[in-house]
Design a protein around this motif. Structure first.
Motif, PDB file in Angstrom:
ATOM      1  N   THR A  98      36.312  38.996  48.207  1.00 47.74           N
ATOM      2  CA  THR A  98      35.797  40.098  49.022  1.00 47.74           C
ATOM      3  C   THR A  98      34.420  40.511  48.541  1.00 47.74           C
ATOM      4  O   THR A  98      34.193  40.713  47.349  1.00 47.74           O
ATOM      5  CB  THR A  98      36.747  41.318  48.923  1.00 47.74           C
ATOM      6  OG1 THR A  98      38.060  40.921  49.308  1.00 47.74           O
ATOM      7  CG2 THR A  98      36.263  42.446  49.816  1.00 47.74           C
ATOM      8  N   ASP A  99      33.502  40.665  49.472  1.00 52.99           N
ATOM      9  CA  ASP A  99      32.148  41.128  49.138  1.00 52.99           C
ATOM     10  C   ASP A  99      32.018  42.587  49.574  1.00 52.99           C
ATOM     11  O   ASP A  99      31.695  42.884  50.724  1.00 52.99           O
ATOM     12  CB  ASP A  99      31.110  40.255  49.847  1.00 52.99           C
ATOM     13  CG  ASP A  99      29.688  40.650  49.478  1.00 52.99           C
ATOM     14  OD1 ASP A  99      29.528  41.367  48.476  1.00 52.99           O
ATOM     15  OD2 ASP A  99      28.739  40.251  50.193  1.00 52.99           O
ATOM     16  N   ALA A 100      32.318  43.474  48.646  1.00 51.67           N
ATOM     17  CA  ALA A 100      32.233  44.912  48.922  1.00 51.67           C
ATOM     18  C   ALA A 100      31.985  45.636  47.601  1.00 51.67           C
ATOM     19  O   ALA A 100      32.462  45.197  46.548  1.00 51.67           O
ATOM     20  CB  ALA A 100      33.525  45.428  49.570  1.00 51.67           C
ATOM     21  N   PRO A 101      31.239  46.756  47.622  1.00 52.38           N
ATOM     22  CA  PRO A 101      30.973  47.487  46.379  1.00 52.38           C
ATOM     23  C   PRO A 101      32.244  47.888  45.633  1.00 52.38           C
ATOM     24  O   PRO A 101      32.287  47.824  44.406  1.00 52.38           O
ATOM     25  CB  PRO A 101      30.191  48.722  46.862  1.00 52.38           C
ATOM     26  CG  PRO A 101      29.551  48.291  48.137  1.00 52.38           C
ATOM     27  CD  PRO A 101      30.512  47.351  48.772  1.00 52.38           C
ATOM     28  N   LEU A 102      33.284  48.294  46.377  1.00 54.79           N
ATOM     29  CA  LEU A 102      34.515  48.696  45.714  1.00 54.79           C
ATOM     30  C   LEU A 102      35.174  47.508  45.027  1.00 54.79           C
ATOM     31  O   LEU A 102      35.744  47.646  43.934  1.00 54.79           O
ATOM     32  CB  LEU A 102      35.476  49.327  46.734  1.00 54.79           C
ATOM     33  CG  LEU A 102      36.774  49.902  46.158  1.00 54.79           C
ATOM     34  CD1 LEU A 102      36.467  50.942  45.075  1.00 54.79           C
ATOM     35  CD2 LEU A 102      37.624  50.529  47.254  1.00 54.79           C
ATOM     36  N   ALA A 103      35.092  46.342  45.634  1.00 54.91           N
ATOM     37  CA  ALA A 103      35.647  45.141  44.995  1.00 54.91           C
ATOM     38  C   ALA A 103      34.913  44.855  43.688  1.00 54.91           C
ATOM     39  O   ALA A 103      35.539  44.476  42.681  1.00 54.91           O
ATOM     40  CB  ALA A 103      35.542  43.952  45.941  1.00 54.91           C
ATOM     41  N   ASP A 104      33.586  45.031  43.676  1.00 53.17           N
ATOM     42  CA  ASP A 104      32.814  44.812  42.453  1.00 53.17           C
ATOM     43  C   ASP A 104      33.319  45.728  41.336  1.00 53.17           C
ATOM     44  O   ASP A 104      33.543  45.284  40.202  1.00 53.17           O
ATOM     45  CB  ASP A 104      31.329  45.097  42.698  1.00 53.17           C
ATOM     46  CG  ASP A 104      30.742  44.227  43.804  1.00 53.17           C
ATOM     47  OD1 ASP A 104      31.253  43.105  43.997  1.00 53.17           O
ATOM     48  OD2 ASP A 104      29.785  44.683  44.461  1.00 53.17           O
TER      49      ASP A 104
END
Length: 477
Positions: A98-104
């Motif tokens: 997943t490419d999302a800030p929360l995933a990071d």
């Protein structure tokens, strides 16, 4: 900062929102996880797996039954904090794709996981996320866990990967703009140590910087690397006292403009004044005459007050009459200067003036007047406190309580008992943290006061109180 129980409630709300797929609650939970600091995010993760709140995210079967695969990145983010290792491992797999800030952020949190397979998968995923936007989310968490047993080795590996992708200059420039203070400080420290920032860059950054630690780093860099005229212009007029001291320490007397040093003789900082006097004397000038001229001049009251303090610090003397005139001044800075100069020089005739100052001065002036009075407790009595204790102004009654309480001994206990009877509940609360002398007996006057106060404070049980026992009053009628 939320309490642990409140965090558990929000996690429960998040699990319910994933199940219902309601857009509003889902957005609220995502914002909460994105806006939390790195330290708070690790606390949320710890709370999710704490035995008392392990049900907050539901049973493992809830996530394994297909919910995890269809709940999107927010569901995977919540599941990555679940108490069951299999659920966390499956969630990390989804977050890795997943490419999302929360995933990071959540992948970085999982670097502290006690299950090796979860930690290994999270490490591999984090090291692949090398865009500067992703670094904004990941580096604050990695920096926080660098001192922990698990995950500490990932930060240098990740920074190396970022530097390889973007170059040292671009990487550390980005980190210097981080919204996390600890990351900014690390970035400035690294940049200055490795000369990614020049002395001119440090000079340009100083006026805009509000973080004291970064200010200190920049000031030391300027002092160590810049030319003397640059050091003087950048540091001697800086708003930080540390910078001004550093400028005076680094520059010898022959490199300093006498006008700059003379201005710093009346600086608010004690160490600044100390070094300014030393440099002024090394230039062959007399600091005492400067202090006398400023003190007697017509400049701002705060500057004149500092001149009086500097005069004493330099070994000069202020006449007693001048000191009393300062205490009578209508300017609070001069009043405070006079009260500081009066310490150790008080006589009995000063008591009325000090109590008048205590009654009419600002809070800081009143505190200084109290400290002077406490140096000579035998020169005043409760009768002198009466205008304050009987005042309708609760602030004056509080000042009277503070002064009497700081005479210590049984006066401290009596002051607390008196304030407990105040009709203002805020003032009455001040007496609840009562101190009782353990190895001193009250005087006859103090016994009389205690016998009068105790039945008013505890009408039915005063004889059984600790105060009565310590004072030897349990047998009193």
């Amino acid at each position: 900062m939320l309490a642990t129980a409140e965090i558990a409630d929000r996690l429960s709300d998040g699990a319910a929102a994933v199940l219902s797929r309601a857009p509003g609650p889902l957005a609220e939970i995502e914002d909460w996880l994105l806006l939390a600091s790195a330290r708070e995010l690790l606390r949320i993760d710890r709370t999710a797996r704490f035995w008392r709140h392990r049900d907050a995210l539901g049973m493992a079967s809830f996530w394994e039954g297909g919910t995890l695969g269809t709940s999107g990145h927010l569901g995977a983010a919540l599941a990555s904090m679940h108490g069951d290792g299999r659920v966390r491992e499956a969630a990390v797999g989804i977050l890795s794709r997943t490419d999302a800030p929360l995933a990071d952020r959540m992948l970085a949190v999982r670097l502290t996981d006690h299950v090796w397979s979860v930690r290994d998968a999270a490490t591999k995923a984090v090291l692949r996320r090398t865009s500067l936007t992703q670094a904004d989310q990941i580096v604050p968490v990695l920096h926080l866990i660098e001192g922990r047993a698990r995950g500490a080795e990932v930060l240098p590996l990740y920074l190396h990967a970022l530097a390889g992708a973007h170059g040292e200059a671009a990487l550390w420039s980005r980190l210097r703009g981080s919204t996390t203070p600890a990351v900014r400080r690390m970035a400035f420290r690294h940049s200055l140590t490795n000369e990614l920032l020049s002395a001119s860059d440090a000079v340009a950054a100083m006026p805009r910087e509000h973080d004291r630690i970064v200010q200190s780093l920049l000031a030391h860099a300027i002092a160590d690397r810049a030319a003397p005229d640059v050091v003087a212009s950048a540091l001697l007029g800086d708003r930080s006292a540390e910078s001004r001291v550093l400028g005076l320490v680094r520059l010898t007397a022959d490199l300093l403009d006498p006008a700059d040093v003379e201005r710093l003789l009346v600086d608010p900082g004690v160490l600044v004044r100390l070094w300014a006097r030393q440099r002024y004397e090394e230039q062959g000038r007399d600091a005492l005459s400067v202090y006398q001229d400023v003190a007697r001049g017509t400049g701002p009251a705060a500057m004149r007050a500092r001149a009086y303090r500097g005069l004493v610090e330099a070994g000069g003397a202020v006449d007693r009459e001048v000191t009393l005139d300062l205490v009578r001044s209508t300017e609070p800075p001069l009043k405070k200067a006079g009260l500081r100069l009066l310490v150790g020089r008080t006589v009995h005739g000063d008591v009325p003036l000090l109590f008048e100052t205590l009654q009419t001065g600002t809070n800081r002036v009143a505190r200084l007047a109290s400290e002077v009075l406490l140096e000579m407790p035998a020169m005043w009595s409760d009768a002198d406190l009466l205008p304050l204790t009987s005042s309708p102004d609760p602030e004056l009654r509080r000042r009277a309580w503070w002064l009497k309480r700081n005479r210590s001994g049984w006066d401290e206990t009596i002051a607390d008992l008196e304030i407990l009877l105040d009709h203002d509940p805020t003032l009455a609360a001040l007496g609840r943290n009562m101190t009782i002398p353990q190895f001193a007996q009250p005087t006859a006057l103090q016994r009389t006061q205690l016998i009068a106060l105790l039945p008013q404070v505890w009408p039915e049980t005063w004889r059984e109180s600790h105060v009565a026992f310590a004072a030897g009053l349990r047998g009193e009628a």
